[in-house]
Structures are given as structure tokens and as C-alpha cells.
Design a protein around this motif. Structure first.
Motif, PDB file in Angstrom:
ATOM      1  N   ASP A  32      -7.508  -2.462  -3.628  1.00 61.24           N
ATOM      2  CA  ASP A  32      -7.104  -1.633  -2.479  1.00 61.24           C
ATOM      3  C   ASP A  32      -7.493  -0.172  -2.679  1.00 61.24           C
ATOM      4  O   ASP A  32      -7.879   0.509  -1.729  1.00 61.24           O
ATOM      5  N   ARG A  56       2.671  -2.139  -4.016  1.00 61.71           N
ATOM      6  CA  ARG A  56       1.616  -2.519  -3.062  1.00 61.71           C
ATOM      7  C   ARG A  56       2.159  -2.539  -1.633  1.00 61.71           C
ATOM      8  O   ARG A  56       1.473  -2.127  -0.694  1.00 61.71           O
ATOM      9  N   HIS A  60       0.740  -0.101   1.533  1.00 57.62           N
ATOM     10  CA  HIS A  60       0.282  -0.560   2.846  1.00 57.62           C
ATOM     11  C   HIS A  60       1.276  -0.305   3.974  1.00 57.62           C
ATOM     12  O   HIS A  60       0.977  -0.619   5.123  1.00 57.62           O
TER      13      HIS A  60
END
Length: 97
Positions: A32, A56, A60
Motif C-alpha cells: 500500500d 492498515r 485506508h
């Protein structure tokens, strides 16, 4: 850019993944962040206080970018002291001479 193994090593520099799911999330974070060393270093600091799955999810999540505002996804309002609120102790700029 770092390779996957180098990126994972940098990301896990403060804390290794706890289990297989945490490792998968760490690998995904490396992808990412596109292996960017500064991003991975910031994420590594955040991972020291969380797990890679939560990190994570924050990466996001809508709202503040954790790479820009890493402390908290929703910062608490600052309290001001009574002195600051009352104006006592405030200084005035000196005039140019």
C-alpha cells in the motif's frame, strides 16, 4: 522503493507481526505504501502501539491521513489554560525600530 522483504523488515522494525493475519496485513501495508521508506518508517512507529491489521484499517479509513496526522484518527480538542483564556501573560509584538 524497497523490495517486499526490505520493506517488511523496515515496517516491523519496532514490533514483529504477532501472527499470520498480522503478517499478511504488514505485507499489504508495504504494498500500500509502495515500499516508500519514509512512509514505512512512520507506519513502523505507529505499529509499535497497535497491530498491523488495525494500522492498515486506519491507513485506508476516510478522514485524516495517518502519514500526515499520525497521532490519532480523530484528534481531541485542546484545552486552553485559564491564563491563556483570560489574556493574562499575553505579550504584544514590539514595534519595528
Amino acid at each position: 522503493m524497497r523490495s517486499g522483504a526490505d520493506g517488511l523488515r523496515l515496517l516491523a522494525s519496532h514490533r514483529p507481526p504477532r501472527d499470520g493475519l498480522d503478517r499478511a496485513a504488514a505485507d499489504a501495508l508495504v504494498r500500500d505504501a509502495d515500499g516508500h521508506p519514509q512512509s514505512l518508517d512512520l507506519l513502523a512507529e505507529l505499529a509499535a502501539h497497535s497491530d498491523f491489521r488495525r494500522l492498515r484499517n486506519r491507513f485506508h479509513a476516510p478522514g485524516a491521513d495517518i502519514l500526515v496526522h499520525p497521532r490519532s484518527p480523530s484528534p481531541r480538542p485542546r484545552r486552553c489554560s485559564r491564563r491563556a483564556a483570560s489574556g493574562h501573560g499575553a505579550t504584544r509584538p514590539s514595534p519595528d525600530r
